[in-house]
Design a protein around this motif. Structure first.
Motif, PDB file in Angstrom:
ATOM      1  N   THR A 145     -38.458 -71.294   5.821  1.00 56.97           N
ATOM      2  CA  THR A 145     -37.917 -69.955   6.049  1.00 56.97           C
ATOM      3  C   THR A 145     -36.865 -69.543   5.027  1.00 56.97           C
ATOM      4  OG1 THR A 145     -36.933 -68.484   7.707  1.00 56.97           O
ATOM      5  CG2 THR A 145     -36.135 -70.745   7.661  1.00 56.97           C
ATOM      6  N   ARG A 146     -36.780 -68.222   4.824  1.00 60.32           N
ATOM      7  CA  ARG A 146     -35.834 -67.633   3.886  1.00 60.32           C
ATOM      8  C   ARG A 146     -35.463 -66.287   4.487  1.00 60.32           C
ATOM      9  NH1 ARG A 146     -38.296 -66.400  -2.098  1.00 60.32           N
ATOM     10  NH2 ARG A 146     -39.166 -64.584  -1.062  1.00 60.32           N
ATOM     11  N   GLY A 147     -34.229 -65.846   4.320  1.00 61.03           N
ATOM     12  CA  GLY A 147     -33.892 -64.553   4.918  1.00 61.03           C
ATOM     13  C   GLY A 147     -32.417 -64.231   4.831  1.00 61.03           C
ATOM     14  N   PRO A 148     -32.020 -63.126   5.491  1.00 62.98           N
ATOM     15  CA  PRO A 148     -30.672 -62.571   5.316  1.00 62.98           C
ATOM     16  C   PRO A 148     -29.545 -63.373   5.950  1.00 62.98           C
ATOM     17  CG  PRO A 148     -31.975 -61.192   6.807  1.00 62.98           C
ATOM     18  CD  PRO A 148     -32.894 -62.245   6.273  1.00 62.98           C
ATOM     19  N   TYR A 149     -29.851 -64.450   6.664  1.00 65.40           N
ATOM     20  CA  TYR A 149     -28.769 -65.287   7.215  1.00 65.40           C
ATOM     21  C   TYR A 149     -29.160 -66.764   7.170  1.00 65.40           C
ATOM     22  CZ  TYR A 149     -31.708 -65.003  11.311  1.00 65.40           C
ATOM     23  OH  TYR A 149     -32.789 -65.079  12.147  1.00 65.40           O
ATOM     24  N   ASP A 191     -38.737 -71.686  -4.493  1.00 62.56           N
ATOM     25  CA  ASP A 191     -38.468 -70.259  -4.302  1.00 62.56           C
ATOM     26  C   ASP A 191     -37.469 -69.990  -3.170  1.00 62.56           C
ATOM     27  OD1 ASP A 191     -40.292 -71.056  -2.409  1.00 62.56           O
ATOM     28  OD2 ASP A 191     -41.670 -69.375  -2.667  1.00 62.56           O
ATOM     29  N   GLY A 192     -36.686 -71.014  -2.835  1.00 61.16           N
ATOM     30  CA  GLY A 192     -35.525 -70.778  -1.977  1.00 61.16           C
ATOM     31  C   GLY A 192     -35.767 -70.802  -0.485  1.00 61.16           C
ATOM     32  N   PHE A 193     -36.938 -71.280  -0.045  1.00 59.37           N
ATOM     33  CA  PHE A 193     -37.167 -71.413   1.398  1.00 59.37           C
ATOM     34  C   PHE A 193     -36.542 -72.721   1.881  1.00 59.37           C
ATOM     35  CE2 PHE A 193     -40.393 -68.278   2.945  1.00 59.37           C
ATOM     36  CZ  PHE A 193     -40.539 -67.561   1.762  1.00 59.37           C
ATOM     37  N   TYR A 194     -35.930 -72.677   3.071  1.00 61.64           N
ATOM     38  CA  TYR A 194     -35.408 -73.886   3.699  1.00 61.64           C
ATOM     39  C   TYR A 194     -36.556 -74.581   4.423  1.00 61.64           C
ATOM     40  CZ  TYR A 194     -33.127 -76.691   7.331  1.00 61.64           C
ATOM     41  OH  TYR A 194     -32.774 -77.702   8.185  1.00 61.64           O
ATOM     42  N   ALA A 195     -36.773 -75.855   4.090  1.00 60.70           N
ATOM     43  CA  ALA A 195     -37.809 -76.642   4.768  1.00 60.70           C
ATOM     44  C   ALA A 195     -37.171 -77.224   6.022  1.00 60.70           C
ATOM     45  CB  ALA A 195     -38.310 -77.743   3.841  1.00 60.70           C
ATOM     46  N   THR A 196     -37.488 -76.633   7.167  1.00 54.89           N
ATOM     47  CA  THR A 196     -36.741 -76.924   8.406  1.00 54.89           C
ATOM     48  C   THR A 196     -37.011 -78.316   8.958  1.00 54.89           C
ATOM     49  OG1 THR A 196     -38.500 -76.091   9.838  1.00 54.89           O
ATOM     50  CG2 THR A 196     -36.873 -74.476   9.057  1.00 54.89           C
ATOM     51  N   GLY A 197     -38.176 -78.906   8.598  1.00 49.64           N
ATOM     52  CA  GLY A 197     -38.540 -80.193   9.192  1.00 49.64           C
ATOM     53  C   GLY A 197     -39.137 -80.029  10.577  1.00 49.64           C
ATOM     54  N   ASP A 198     -39.330 -78.784  11.021  1.00 51.91           N
ATOM     55  CA  ASP A 198     -39.967 -78.538  12.320  1.00 51.91           C
ATOM     56  C   ASP A 198     -41.447 -78.230  12.105  1.00 51.91           C
ATOM     57  OD1 ASP A 198     -37.676 -78.786  14.001  1.00 51.91           O
ATOM     58  OD2 ASP A 198     -36.979 -76.868  13.210  1.00 51.91           O
ATOM     59  N   ILE A 199     -42.284 -78.740  13.027  1.00 50.74           N
ATOM     60  CA  ILE A 199     -43.711 -78.409  13.014  1.00 50.74           C
ATOM     61  C   ILE A 199     -43.924 -77.341  14.084  1.00 50.74           C
ATOM     62  CG2 ILE A 199     -46.073 -79.300  13.178  1.00 50.74           C
ATOM     63  CD1 ILE A 199     -44.727 -80.981  11.184  1.00 50.74           C
ATOM     64  N   VAL A 200     -44.488 -76.218  13.679  1.00 47.91           N
ATOM     65  CA  VAL A 200     -44.639 -75.099  14.616  1.00 47.91           C
ATOM     66  C   VAL A 200     -46.047 -74.515  14.541  1.00 47.91           C
ATOM     67  CG1 VAL A 200     -42.201 -74.466  14.359  1.00 47.91           C
ATOM     68  CG2 VAL A 200     -43.915 -73.303  12.963  1.00 47.91           C
ATOM     69  N   VAL A 201     -46.368 -73.757  15.580  1.00 51.14           N
ATOM     70  CA  VAL A 201     -47.575 -72.932  15.571  1.00 51.14           C
ATOM     71  C   VAL A 201     -47.093 -71.488  15.682  1.00 51.14           C
ATOM     72  CG1 VAL A 201     -49.650 -72.274  16.851  1.00 51.14           C
ATOM     73  CG2 VAL A 201     -49.005 -74.693  16.670  1.00 51.14           C
ATOM     74  N   ARG A 202     -47.612 -70.613  14.794  1.00 50.68           N
ATOM     75  CA  ARG A 202     -47.252 -69.191  14.886  1.00 50.68           C
ATOM     76  C   ARG A 202     -48.425 -68.423  15.462  1.00 50.68           C
ATOM     77  NH1 ARG A 202     -45.430 -66.303   9.491  1.00 50.68           N
ATOM     78  NH2 ARG A 202     -47.415 -67.204   8.892  1.00 50.68           N
ATOM     79  N   ALA A 258     -34.651 -80.318   0.396  1.00 50.10           N
ATOM     80  CA  ALA A 258     -34.569 -79.510   1.620  1.00 50.10           C
ATOM     81  C   ALA A 258     -34.932 -78.045   1.388  1.00 50.10           C
ATOM     82  CB  ALA A 258     -33.164 -79.620   2.206  1.00 50.10           C
ATOM     83  N   PHE A 259     -34.979 -77.615   0.132  1.00 50.44           N
ATOM     84  CA  PHE A 259     -35.317 -76.223  -0.177  1.00 50.44           C
ATOM     85  C   PHE A 259     -36.455 -76.198  -1.190  1.00 50.44           C
ATOM     86  CE2 PHE A 259     -31.130 -76.290   1.513  1.00 50.44           C
ATOM     87  CZ  PHE A 259     -31.039 -75.123   2.269  1.00 50.44           C
ATOM     88  N   THR A 260     -37.349 -75.213  -1.047  1.00 58.91           N
ATOM     89  CA  THR A 260     -38.453 -75.094  -2.003  1.00 58.91           C
ATOM     90  C   THR A 260     -37.935 -74.410  -3.266  1.00 58.91           C
ATOM     91  OG1 THR A 260     -39.099 -72.907  -1.232  1.00 58.91           O
ATOM     92  CG2 THR A 260     -40.082 -74.792  -0.082  1.00 58.91           C
TER      93      THR A 260
END
Ligand code: OOB
Length: 551
Positions: free
Chosen positions: A403-407, A426-437, A422-424
């Motif tokens: 994830t990446r965003g304003p906060y 392009d600046g995304f934080y790799a949360t280490g959580d596995i999710v389904v969207r 921990a960050f890609t």
């Protein structure tokens, strides 16, 4: 239902003589790229508000409303603001000022709020330790933050903090220590500091702690602008207003209780925070009845303890409108019990101190509220769900959450090497959580890829516990893993290879005592179980197979 409006104060406060502030320069902070920052301002997310200005707004709108209540004291917004200026004066007199990092190591009390806002007032950066931390962790934070101050209380309940302050005083001569007598206001008397802005909205406001995956703590720098955006939106999403009363059950320093919408959300709307001295159903259900509490933020085990408590039948908790539950996965069976048994609505909260927070929304259908962990706060929260190779997966399939965003931060404080993992790029934080969207953007947490244990919402880095155990001279090697647990979700298990396998020592109780008294670690990081083995299971490439140990 009408969505409450939040009045905001963003006009800088000058004394007419001091020159305008220039941005705070802190080594080791990864800034938001300029084009993103510009966009977040343009879209009205970053409105140029500091935490001191947030309090100013509440004081001018609701001076006489109660702001914070604990068993000893109640302060109105006007009284809180007066105390903040006096305490700010005491800190400034000790030489603390803009950009200085100050470890705040305090339980849930009125004094906590006074101290944190006094630090904001002088432009110092609170470092939010948990009251449960002990000497080992506080030493690490002092080092990681190069702290200039340490603030604690004399004692609280059965815990005495004063000795630790003496230790810090000796071990870190550059750190000013403050031991606050809880309930006694005379410790800071003197002249109040004049109310002037001593930080800019774009400055880093504080350092929050990461749950951690490594042997050293990682600190999270959050700016006034980014954090308060998440706070105001959280307050709006959760429909709180000046009549709301929140019970602070979990440690107030935790990001959840602090900002989702938490203490700061309550201040944003002029509501009231009641500090619970402990999370037990007896204490909390009594406080809900006594103070007509409307909201509470809970981790799943605390919610389940309330649901199963006999005290529920004896207390009138009809004031409760909603419970916010997060920090760890809430089992669906417990989620379904909230409305019928507590008589209030449930909001699931899936957040992280690094940034991204998701909420189920008021009015969502039952299935969404009981089986998902909500959707992001902001339309500009960018969420990517990817496979092991980093390729996005289709909605409905499990993958790694980035994830990446304003906060959401772009990097940990002074951790360039760790940031590369921990960050890609392009600046995304790799949360280490596995999710389904799902196609609507709602996330369900289904697992974890990071090396972290989530013990009922408390995060433990196995590497940290392993390092402490390896300091024991009779231990050859150790591997710490999470094992499933009905009540807490997970518990901590340490697999230990003794130096002398025949000796029968050290025993589990010797190791617990070693961690508690010699290593002086926080109790929640001490393994619940020790297994003595002669070798660890390994994977096909020879690495320790933590997955098979944890099952
Ligand atoms: C909150 O923050 P942290 O920094 O203590 O922990 C973040 C991690 C997440 O990455 C995830 O692994 C886990 O805690 N988590 C959840 C969850 N909420 C957090 N896992 C499953 N379901 C949930 N609802 O824990 C935090 C920060 C702000 C608001 C709420 C929680």
């Amino acid at each position: 239902m009408a969505i409450p409006r939040i009045s905001v104060h963003t006009k800088p406060v000058h004394d007419g003589t001091s020159p305008p502030l220039s941005p705070l320069r802190l080594d080791g902070v990864v800034d938001y790229p300029a084009e993103f920052a510009a966009q977040y301002r343009e879209k009205g997310y970053w409105i140029g508000q500091t935490h001191s200005a947030l309090l100013d707004s509440a004081v001018s709108a609701h001076p006489d409303r109660p702001a914070v209540v604990d068993p000893r004291r109640t302060v109105t917004y006007a009284e809180l603001s007066e105390r903040v200026q006096v305490i700010a004066g005491a800190f400034a007199a000790e030489g603390l000022g803009r950009g200085d990092r100050v470890i705040v190591h305090m339980p849930n009390t009125v004094e906590y709020v006074e101290v944190v806002f006094a630090l904001f007032e002088i432009g110092a950066l609170p470092v939010f330790a948990l009251a449960a931390h002990r000497s080992a962790e506080i030493h690490q934070f002092c080092t990681a933050a190069t702290a200039r101050g340490y603030v604690t209380v004399d004692k609280f309940g059965l815990t005495s903090y004063g000795d630790l302050a003496t230790e810090i005083d000796t071990d870190f001569p550059e750190v000013s220590t403050f031991v606050i007598p809880v309930g006694d206001e005379s410790w800071a008397a003197g002249r109040p500091l004049p109310r002037v802005d001593r930080s800019l909205p774009s400055d880093v406001a504080f350092l929050q702690l990461s749950g951690g995956t490594t042997g050293t703590p990682k600190l999270i720098p959050r700016t006034h602008d980014d954090y308060l955006y998440s706070v105001r939106e959280s307050a709006r999403i959760c429909h709180i207003d000046s009549s709301s009363v929140m019970l602070a059950v979990l440690p107030i320093s935790h990001n959840f209780t602090m900002s989702s919408p938490g203490l700061l959300g309550m201040i944003a709307v002029g509501g009231c925070v009641v500090m619970a001295p402990d999370p037990s159903p007896d204490t909390c259900l009594r406080l809900i009845e006594e103070h007509a509490v409307t909201h509470a933020a809970l981790v799943p085990p605390v919610l389940i303890a309330w649901l199963n408590s006999s005290a529920l039948a004896d207390r009138d908790i009809s004031s409760l409108e909603s419970v916010w539950v997060g920090g760890a996965k809430l089992p669906e069976e417990a989620a379904r019990r909230v409305a019928p048994e507590l008589g209030c609505t449930l909001t699931q909260v899936f957040g992280m101190a690094e940034g991204l927070v998701n909420y189920t929304r008021i009015g969502d259908d039952d299935a969404t509220i009981t089986t998902t962990q909500g959707r992001p706060i902001s339309p500009d929260d960018e969420v990517r769900v990817v496979d092991d190779a980093g390729v996005p997966v289709a909605d409905g399939l499990a993958g790694h959450l980035q994830t990446r965003g304003p906060y959401t931060i772009r990097g940990y404080y002074r951790a360039p090497e760790h940031n590369r993992k921990a960050f890609t790029a392009d600046g995304f934080y790799a949360t280490g959580d596995i999710v389904v969207r799902d196609p609507r953007g709602y996330l369900t947490v289904v697992g974890r890829s990071k090396d972290q244990i989530n013990r009922g919402g408390e995060k433990i880095a196995p590497a940290m516990v392993e390092n402490h155990l390896l300091a024991h001279h009779e231990i050859h090697d150790v591997s710490v893993v999470g094992i499933p647990d009905d009540a807490l979700g997970e518990r901590i298990c340490a697999y230990v290879i003794r130096r002398d396998p025949e000796s029968g020592t050290p025993t589990a109780s010797q190791l617990r005592a070693f961690l508690r008294t010699e290593r002086q670690v926080a109790a929640y990081t001490i393994p619940d179980r020790f297994e003595f083995v002669t070798e660890f299971p390994t994977t096909s490439v020879g690495k320790i197979d933590k997955k098979s140990q944890g099952s």
